[in-house]
Design a protein around this motif. Structure first.
Motif, PDB file in Angstrom:
ATOM      1  N   TRP A  28      -4.581   8.901  10.030  1.00 26.40           N
ATOM      2  CA  TRP A  28      -4.351   7.508   9.685  1.00 26.40           C
ATOM      3  C   TRP A  28      -2.871   7.307   9.378  1.00 26.40           C
ATOM      4  N   ALA A  29      -2.287   6.290   9.969  1.00 33.30           N
ATOM      5  CA  ALA A  29      -0.892   5.933   9.694  1.00 33.30           C
ATOM      6  C   ALA A  29      -0.892   4.828   8.645  1.00 33.30           C
ATOM      7  N   VAL A  30      -0.449   5.150   7.443  1.00 34.25           N
ATOM      8  CA  VAL A  30      -0.495   4.197   6.331  1.00 34.25           C
ATOM      9  C   VAL A  30       0.838   4.158   5.591  1.00 34.25           C
ATOM     10  N   THR A  31       0.952   3.168   4.740  1.00 37.90           N
ATOM     11  CA  THR A  31       2.033   3.117   3.768  1.00 37.90           C
ATOM     12  C   THR A  31       1.420   3.313   2.391  1.00 37.90           C
ATOM     13  N   ILE A  32       2.083   4.119   1.565  1.00 35.42           N
ATOM     14  CA  ILE A  32       1.614   4.444   0.219  1.00 35.42           C
ATOM     15  C   ILE A  32       2.664   3.964  -0.777  1.00 35.42           C
ATOM     16  N   ALA A  33       2.233   3.172  -1.737  1.00 37.03           N
ATOM     17  CA  ALA A  33       3.135   2.683  -2.779  1.00 37.03           C
ATOM     18  C   ALA A  33       2.647   3.176  -4.132  1.00 37.03           C
ATOM     19  N   VAL A  34       3.581   3.536  -4.991  1.00 40.06           N
ATOM     20  CA  VAL A  34       3.261   3.925  -6.370  1.00 40.06           C
ATOM     21  C   VAL A  34       4.043   2.997  -7.288  1.00 40.06           C
ATOM     22  N   ALA A  35       3.343   2.415  -8.265  1.00 33.96           N
ATOM     23  CA  ALA A  35       3.977   1.489  -9.203  1.00 33.96           C
ATOM     24  C   ALA A  35       3.738   1.965 -10.630  1.00 33.96           C
ATOM     25  N   ASP A  36       4.582   1.496 -11.541  1.00 28.29           N
ATOM     26  CA  ASP A  36       4.378   1.807 -12.961  1.00 28.29           C
ATOM     27  C   ASP A  36       3.321   0.869 -13.538  1.00 28.29           C
ATOM     28  N   ASP A  37       3.076   0.955 -14.840  1.00 26.37           N
ATOM     29  CA  ASP A  37       2.017   0.160 -15.453  1.00 26.37           C
ATOM     30  C   ASP A  37       2.302  -1.333 -15.463  1.00 26.37           C
ATOM     31  N   GLY A  38       3.525  -1.719 -15.206  1.00 29.77           N
ATOM     32  CA  GLY A  38       3.877  -3.135 -15.105  1.00 29.77           C
ATOM     33  C   GLY A  38       3.897  -3.639 -13.682  1.00 29.77           C
ATOM     34  N   GLY A  39       3.533  -2.768 -12.737  1.00 32.59           N
ATOM     35  CA  GLY A  39       3.492  -3.160 -11.335  1.00 32.59           C
ATOM     36  C   GLY A  39       4.815  -3.032 -10.610  1.00 32.59           C
ATOM     37  N   HIS A  40       5.798  -2.404 -11.253  1.00 35.77           N
ATOM     38  CA  HIS A  40       7.118  -2.239 -10.636  1.00 35.77           C
ATOM     39  C   HIS A  40       7.124  -1.000  -9.755  1.00 35.77           C
ATOM     40  N   LEU A  41       7.629  -1.154  -8.560  1.00 38.25           N
ATOM     41  CA  LEU A  41       7.597  -0.086  -7.570  1.00 38.25           C
ATOM     42  C   LEU A  41       8.400   1.125  -8.025  1.00 38.25           C
ATOM     43  N   LEU A  42       7.770   2.288  -7.971  1.00 33.49           N
ATOM     44  CA  LEU A  42       8.429   3.557  -8.257  1.00 33.49           C
ATOM     45  C   LEU A  42       8.787   4.285  -6.966  1.00 33.49           C
ATOM     46  N   ALA A  43       7.917   4.152  -5.951  1.00 35.46           N
ATOM     47  CA  ALA A  43       8.160   4.843  -4.680  1.00 35.46           C
ATOM     48  C   ALA A  43       7.328   4.206  -3.580  1.00 35.46           C
ATOM     49  N   LEU A  44       7.832   4.341  -2.366  1.00 36.32           N
ATOM     50  CA  LEU A  44       7.142   3.834  -1.190  1.00 36.32           C
ATOM     51  C   LEU A  44       7.324   4.841  -0.070  1.00 36.32           C
ATOM     52  N   ARG A  45       6.230   5.192   0.591  1.00 32.48           N
ATOM     53  CA  ARG A  45       6.300   6.113   1.733  1.00 32.48           C
ATOM     54  C   ARG A  45       5.543   5.472   2.891  1.00 32.48           C
ATOM     55  N   ARG A  46       6.274   5.141   3.947  1.00 35.66           N
ATOM     56  CA  ARG A  46       5.654   4.583   5.152  1.00 35.66           C
ATOM     57  C   ARG A  46       5.604   5.682   6.205  1.00 35.66           C
ATOM     58  N   MET A  47       4.400   6.062   6.570  1.00 38.69           N
ATOM     59  CA  MET A  47       4.210   7.134   7.539  1.00 38.69           C
ATOM     60  C   MET A  47       4.553   6.648   8.946  1.00 38.69           C
ATOM     61  N   ASP A  48       4.889   7.581   9.804  1.00 39.24           N
ATOM     62  CA  ASP A  48       5.168   7.253  11.192  1.00 39.24           C
ATOM     63  C   ASP A  48       3.970   6.521  11.782  1.00 39.24           C
ATOM     64  N   GLY A  49       4.238   5.423  12.454  1.00 41.46           N
ATOM     65  CA  GLY A  49       3.181   4.662  13.100  1.00 41.46           C
ATOM     66  C   GLY A  49       2.524   3.616  12.225  1.00 41.46           C
ATOM     67  N   ALA A  50       2.825   3.597  10.929  1.00 44.68           N
ATOM     68  CA  ALA A  50       2.240   2.579  10.052  1.00 44.68           C
ATOM     69  C   ALA A  50       2.852   1.220  10.383  1.00 44.68           C
ATOM     70  N   PRO A  51       2.047   0.174  10.442  1.00 43.61           N
ATOM     71  CA  PRO A  51       2.583  -1.147  10.766  1.00 43.61           C
ATOM     72  C   PRO A  51       3.628  -1.585   9.736  1.00 43.61           C
ATOM     73  N   PRO A  52       4.684  -2.253  10.187  1.00 40.45           N
ATOM     74  CA  PRO A  52       5.730  -2.684   9.259  1.00 40.45           C
ATOM     75  C   PRO A  52       5.211  -3.534   8.091  1.00 40.45           C
ATOM     76  N   PHE A  53       4.250  -4.414   8.350  1.00 37.99           N
ATOM     77  CA  PHE A  53       3.749  -5.265   7.272  1.00 37.99           C
ATOM     78  C   PHE A  53       3.047  -4.478   6.184  1.00 37.99           C
ATOM     79  N   SER A  54       2.602  -3.256   6.497  1.00 42.70           N
ATOM     80  CA  SER A  54       1.864  -2.467   5.514  1.00 42.70           C
ATOM     81  C   SER A  54       2.716  -2.093   4.306  1.00 42.70           C
ATOM     82  N   ALA A  55       4.025  -2.083   4.462  1.00 41.97           N
ATOM     83  CA  ALA A  55       4.900  -1.764   3.324  1.00 41.97           C
ATOM     84  C   ALA A  55       4.776  -2.821   2.231  1.00 41.97           C
ATOM     85  N   GLY A  56       4.809  -4.070   2.623  1.00 43.23           N
ATOM     86  CA  GLY A  56       4.668  -5.155   1.647  1.00 43.23           C
ATOM     87  C   GLY A  56       3.280  -5.223   1.062  1.00 43.23           C
TER      88      GLY A  56
END
Length: 133
Positions: A28-56
């Motif tokens: 599966w080609a996905v984007t993975i986001a990790v946020a803190d307890d306030g919802g603020h982005l800590l990290a984002l990993r977009r795998m090869d082939g994941a659709p661009p919109f999946s990041a948002g």
């Protein structure tokens, strides 16, 4: 005064690595986001082939799981079961695939995944959360 747990960089990387491994095991080609307890982005990993919109979308799922203090699947089900007014809440991507990270009964972070079917997004997100167990 209360104290709370927070993720360190090594924790964030462990979540990303475990989630990516789960996605790769299923091709599966996905984007993975990790946020803190306030919802603020800590990290984002977009795998090869994941659709661009999946990041948002992954970012918003992580945000919503953190600030909503529950899996985003609950919001999607609420809307699908007739609570259409919830679509006016100031949140985007009220879709399955956001999972909170809970420690000692408190939400300390969250994981959002986008790119495949809803249950598959959840499976990848939960694999990431399980890395901290």
């Amino acid at each position: 005064m209360q104290t709370k747990a927070v993720l360190e960089l090594k924790d964030v990387n462990a979540i990303l690595d475990a989630a990516q491994s789960e996605a790769e095991a299923n091709q599966w080609a996905v984007t993975i986001a990790v946020a803190d307890d306030g919802g603020h982005l800590l990290a984002l990993r977009r795998m090869d082939g994941a659709p661009p919109f999946s990041a948002g979308v992954a970012t918003e799922k992580a945000r919503n799981a953190a600030i909503g203090r529950k899996e985003t699947q609950a919001f999607e089900e609420m809307i699908n079961n007739g609570r259409i007014a919830f679509t006016t809440a100031p949140m985007q991507a009220l879709l399955s695939g956001g999972v909170p990270v809970i420690q000692d009964g408190q939400v300390i972070a969250s994981v959002g995944v986008s790119g495949v079917k809803p249950d598959q997004d959840v499976q990848v997100a939960k694999a990431g959360v399980a890395a901290l167990a």
